[in-house]
Design a protein around this motif. Sequence first.
Motif, PDB file in Angstrom:
ATOM      1  N   ILE A 197       0.865  -1.146   0.085  1.00 53.51           N
ATOM      2  CA  ILE A 197       0.197  -0.099  -0.110  1.00 53.51           C
ATOM      3  C   ILE A 197       0.945   1.256   0.027  1.00 53.51           C
ATOM      4  O   ILE A 197       2.057   1.243   0.424  1.00 53.51           O
ATOM      5  N   SER A 198       0.120   2.402  -0.396  1.00 51.84           N
ATOM      6  CA  SER A 198       1.159   3.777  -0.426  1.00 51.84           C
ATOM      7  C   SER A 198       0.206   4.532   0.801  1.00 51.84           C
ATOM      8  O   SER A 198      -0.807   4.572   0.621  1.00 51.84           O
ATOM      9  N   VAL A 199       1.208   4.951   1.408  1.00 50.31           N
ATOM     10  CA  VAL A 199       0.866   6.146   2.506  1.00 50.31           C
ATOM     11  C   VAL A 199       1.464   7.441   2.327  1.00 50.31           C
ATOM     12  O   VAL A 199       2.513   7.294   1.829  1.00 50.31           O
ATOM     13  N   PRO A 200       0.740   8.497   2.860  1.00 52.78           N
ATOM     14  CA  PRO A 200       1.307   9.755   2.483  1.00 52.78           C
ATOM     15  C   PRO A 200       2.560   9.970   3.555  1.00 52.78           C
ATOM     16  O   PRO A 200       2.780   9.376   4.692  1.00 52.78           O
ATOM     17  N   ALA A 201       3.499  10.456   2.840  1.00 48.25           N
ATOM     18  CA  ALA A 201       4.940  10.749   3.595  1.00 48.25           C
ATOM     19  C   ALA A 201       5.218  12.006   3.118  1.00 48.25           C
ATOM     20  O   ALA A 201       4.778  12.769   2.350  1.00 48.25           O
ATOM     21  N   TYR A 202       6.379  12.575   3.795  1.00 49.07           N
ATOM     22  CA  TYR A 202       6.993  14.088   3.482  1.00 49.07           C
ATOM     23  C   TYR A 202       8.434  13.772   3.068  1.00 49.07           C
ATOM     24  O   TYR A 202       9.139  12.772   3.696  1.00 49.07           O
ATOM     25  N   ALA A 203       8.786  14.817   2.373  1.00 53.05           N
ATOM     26  CA  ALA A 203      10.365  15.167   2.013  1.00 53.05           C
ATOM     27  C   ALA A 203      10.850  16.586   2.714  1.00 53.05           C
ATOM     28  O   ALA A 203      10.203  17.448   2.576  1.00 53.05           O
ATOM     29  N   ILE A 204      11.638  16.354   3.423  1.00 56.70           N
ATOM     30  CA  ILE A 204      12.011  17.793   4.104  1.00 56.70           C
ATOM     31  C   ILE A 204      13.363  18.024   3.163  1.00 56.70           C
ATOM     32  O   ILE A 204      14.231  17.462   2.801  1.00 56.70           O
ATOM     33  N   TRP A 205      13.300  19.503   2.856  1.00 51.15           N
ATOM     34  CA  TRP A 205      14.208  19.995   1.862  1.00 51.15           C
ATOM     35  C   TRP A 205      14.752  21.341   2.327  1.00 51.15           C
ATOM     36  O   TRP A 205      14.099  21.910   3.152  1.00 51.15           O
ATOM     37  N   VAL A 206      15.761  21.990   1.582  1.00 52.78           N
ATOM     38  CA  VAL A 206      16.375  23.052   2.372  1.00 52.78           C
ATOM     39  C   VAL A 206      16.628  24.059   1.024  1.00 52.78           C
ATOM     40  O   VAL A 206      17.217  23.393  -0.067  1.00 52.78           O
ATOM     41  N   ASP A 207      16.466  25.383   1.100  1.00 50.73           N
ATOM     42  CA  ASP A 207      16.880  26.375   0.367  1.00 50.73           C
ATOM     43  C   ASP A 207      18.245  26.841   0.697  1.00 50.73           C
ATOM     44  O   ASP A 207      18.044  27.983   1.663  1.00 50.73           O
ATOM     45  N   THR A 265      35.709  36.427  17.087  1.00 51.32           N
ATOM     46  CA  THR A 265      35.133  35.129  16.890  1.00 51.32           C
ATOM     47  C   THR A 265      33.614  35.392  16.560  1.00 51.32           C
ATOM     48  O   THR A 265      32.997  36.016  16.888  1.00 51.32           O
ATOM     49  N   LYS A 266      33.072  34.416  15.508  1.00 56.31           N
ATOM     50  CA  LYS A 266      32.036  34.649  15.154  1.00 56.31           C
ATOM     51  C   LYS A 266      31.164  33.098  15.461  1.00 56.31           C
ATOM     52  O   LYS A 266      31.633  32.124  14.891  1.00 56.31           O
ATOM     53  N   LYS A 267      30.244  33.202  16.246  1.00 49.31           N
ATOM     54  CA  LYS A 267      29.519  31.848  16.395  1.00 49.31           C
ATOM     55  C   LYS A 267      28.779  31.406  15.054  1.00 49.31           C
ATOM     56  O   LYS A 267      27.994  32.250  14.407  1.00 49.31           O
ATOM     57  N   LYS A 268      28.679  30.165  14.750  1.00 52.10           N
ATOM     58  CA  LYS A 268      28.232  29.749  13.447  1.00 52.10           C
ATOM     59  C   LYS A 268      26.824  29.549  13.636  1.00 52.10           C
ATOM     60  O   LYS A 268      26.348  29.215  14.678  1.00 52.10           O
ATOM     61  N   PHE A 269      26.114  29.717  12.730  1.00 48.27           N
ATOM     62  CA  PHE A 269      24.583  29.765  13.032  1.00 48.27           C
ATOM     63  C   PHE A 269      24.092  28.478  13.328  1.00 48.27           C
ATOM     64  O   PHE A 269      23.020  28.389  13.553  1.00 48.27           O
ATOM     65  N   LYS A 272      18.271  25.428  17.611  1.00 45.02           N
ATOM     66  CA  LYS A 272      17.189  25.000  16.481  1.00 45.02           C
ATOM     67  C   LYS A 272      17.929  24.148  15.716  1.00 45.02           C
ATOM     68  O   LYS A 272      17.315  23.002  15.248  1.00 45.02           O
ATOM     69  N   TRP A 273      18.912  24.569  15.167  1.00 45.65           N
ATOM     70  CA  TRP A 273      19.587  23.725  14.270  1.00 45.65           C
ATOM     71  C   TRP A 273      20.177  22.351  14.670  1.00 45.65           C
ATOM     72  O   TRP A 273      19.930  21.248  14.087  1.00 45.65           O
ATOM     73  N   SER A 274      20.365  22.258  16.141  1.00 44.22           N
ATOM     74  CA  SER A 274      20.765  20.973  16.753  1.00 44.22           C
ATOM     75  C   SER A 274      19.440  20.205  16.858  1.00 44.22           C
ATOM     76  O   SER A 274      19.769  18.930  16.562  1.00 44.22           O
ATOM     77  N   ALA A 275      18.340  20.839  17.187  1.00 44.83           N
ATOM     78  CA  ALA A 275      17.317  19.986  17.195  1.00 44.83           C
ATOM     79  C   ALA A 275      16.860  19.213  15.937  1.00 44.83           C
ATOM     80  O   ALA A 275      16.385  18.292  15.805  1.00 44.83           O
ATOM     81  N   LEU A 276      16.955  20.173  14.637  1.00 44.48           N
ATOM     82  CA  LEU A 276      16.734  19.712  13.448  1.00 44.48           C
ATOM     83  C   LEU A 276      17.613  18.394  13.127  1.00 44.48           C
ATOM     84  O   LEU A 276      17.294  17.511  12.438  1.00 44.48           O
ATOM     85  N   ALA A 277      18.797  18.604  13.348  1.00 45.15           N
ATOM     86  CA  ALA A 277      19.717  17.618  13.027  1.00 45.15           C
ATOM     87  C   ALA A 277      19.599  16.422  13.866  1.00 45.15           C
ATOM     88  O   ALA A 277      19.646  15.199  13.165  1.00 45.15           O
ATOM     89  N   GLU A 278      19.197  16.582  15.216  1.00 40.86           N
ATOM     90  CA  GLU A 278      18.692  15.258  15.832  1.00 40.86           C
ATOM     91  C   GLU A 278      17.357  14.626  15.175  1.00 40.86           C
ATOM     92  O   GLU A 278      17.436  13.344  15.053  1.00 40.86           O
ATOM     93  N   LYS A 293      27.689  18.649  11.627  1.00 41.73           N
ATOM     94  CA  LYS A 293      28.581  19.172  10.675  1.00 41.73           C
ATOM     95  C   LYS A 293      28.149  18.910   9.162  1.00 41.73           C
ATOM     96  O   LYS A 293      28.305  19.577   8.344  1.00 41.73           O
ATOM     97  N   LYS A 294      27.724  17.799   8.896  1.00 36.67           N
ATOM     98  CA  LYS A 294      27.094  17.331   7.762  1.00 36.67           C
ATOM     99  C   LYS A 294      25.954  18.222   7.427  1.00 36.67           C
ATOM    100  O   LYS A 294      25.907  18.675   6.258  1.00 36.67           O
ATOM    101  N   LEU A 295      25.068  18.450   8.419  1.00 38.87           N
ATOM    102  CA  LEU A 295      23.897  19.263   7.979  1.00 38.87           C
ATOM    103  C   LEU A 295      24.525  20.545   7.587  1.00 38.87           C
ATOM    104  O   LEU A 295      23.818  21.135   6.592  1.00 38.87           O
ATOM    105  N   ALA A 296      25.359  21.333   8.209  1.00 37.76           N
ATOM    106  CA  ALA A 296      25.872  22.482   8.050  1.00 37.76           C
ATOM    107  C   ALA A 296      26.486  22.643   6.791  1.00 37.76           C
ATOM    108  O   ALA A 296      26.357  23.409   5.981  1.00 37.76           O
TER     109      ALA A 296
END
Length: 611
Positions: free
Chosen positions: A91-101, A132-136, A141-147, A154-157
Amino acid sequence: MIKIRKSVVRVKNKKQAKKKKVYHSFSPWRYYFVGTVIVLVGISLICRLAYIQVIEKDYLSNEADKRSLRVTQSISHRGNISDRYGEELAISVPAYAIWVDPKVVKKAYAFTKQQWLESKEINTRNGKVKYTKKKFYESKKWSALAEVLNYDLKKLAKVVSKPRGRFVYLKRQVNDPIVQYIKKLKIRGIASQLESHRYYPTGEINANILGFTDLDAKGIEGIEKSYNTYLQGQNGKKRVRKDRDGNVIANIKIISKKRLAGNLQLSIDQRIQSLAYSELKRAVKMNDATSGSLVLLDVHTGEIYAMVNYPSFNPNDRSQYKAYKSRNRAIADTFEPGSTVKPLVIVSALKNKKARVDEIINTSPGWMHIGGRRVRDGHNLGKIDLAMILKKSSNIGISKLALRLGPEKLQETMAQFGFGNDTGISLIGESVGNLPIRHRWSDFELATMSFGYGITTTTLQLAKAYAILGSGGIKYPTTILKNTNPVGGEQVVSKKIADQVLHMLEGVTQKGGTALKARVDGYRVAGKTGTSRKANSGGYGDDYVAIFAGIAPVSNPRFSLVVMINDPAGDHYYAGDVAAPVFSIVMKSALLLSHVRPDAMDSNYTLLESL
């Protein structure tokens, strides 16, 4: 006095007249100036309008379209696959793709000069200022997204920092709770889109025949690939105009019409399929074999009620996937069928009038020289009839019949029973086996072919050959789809001969036969064992293939069933010990679940069953 006053009055009137200004009601030069300005403005507007409408028309239209025209997609979910009774197999069930611009991310999270200056630190060693510049992506938020996406930070960045990227997938086939969680993070540049996820409720039981799809819902193995066009359908695409808030304000053009996907209903009976897989898996493991396959056919329609293989894999967990586990061995793996082809030699002998049903053949002393080589039986069987040749699986008796026939007649019969040809099942990866066609045959080659060496077949081909015997000599098209309108078959051998050989095969499962463990309580069973050595580079080694092919019930045949166990390495390797028990359990379940009435057995048969 009076004259003086009058003169004074005149003087005063003259002075007042001089002081009073006179205004004209119309000024020509002002009129001309205003008119000229209005005309020039009008001309400039007309010129500008002409420039926009004529010269820069295409450019401005394109710019407007870039900002408002969009293509929307109407998803056509992949069709479902079910068994003959409607139980869902895929069967086919709805799913989603997460993408970034990445461009939006860069614009939204780039540090200003002031933010960079505020992050300065003093190097106490040399007194110099170190900025020094703190990396975004080090924010919560980005740590939560990666998790939640199971990404290394680092791969996500690295992915979201692509300099010219506008669309990059982060993860596909994710469920709705994850999407809702990501939306709550409110990270600019991260979005989701709807797609389909293929789910297989029966897991590894049907994995080899169903196959699976890729992330784009395209079939890449098994039935999913063979019927991909029918199952896939077509997504609808439409060009629309949207406002700044993303609302559709006009439908411009239909690019492609949405075509609904088709649903497939297989001939498989999932109840029988599940039990067959369980029994095959148990037999492979108990006998320390490398693999196994099983096929159950309806002899009157050619429908496949069960087709199972082991090893298998869970298509819902792609981490388990290995190429050798995904192969549909029932149609792809070939083997030398051994003694299971002996009934076909007898069919050919009777059909070509090279033997009689009641004929006695002398097999003494249990061996014979053919072409300078020896063919032998397990022991001296003496003078035996055709039924006993099958019951005792005599190589001597069947070789003598093959030598009478000659290669052409024997090959013709085997070809009519489906050897060396595809079964018509129309599945990717099917092998046709090997039925050698050549002008010169030695007597020894002809003799060994009569007991299943020198030719190769598949489990499905062998099941189809036995189905012809069970159907009274009629060959029906083989199908894995539910056959709502059964088609006629081809009569390849007379019903009389097919029935005669079928009753001969019944002795194999009776007392003194080679497959007592294939018997089914309450039903008469006909069948044949085959234990063939596996060929290697130096000839034939000590590895075996154990096969049992049979038909039940003999009184009114309904199913043909073939069980193949590859390379059993346990204490037993003969087909009567390895494959026959699986046949018994699966055939019994198939007959009972299909509401096939038990045979009215005579007293002699009942007595034999009790011994």
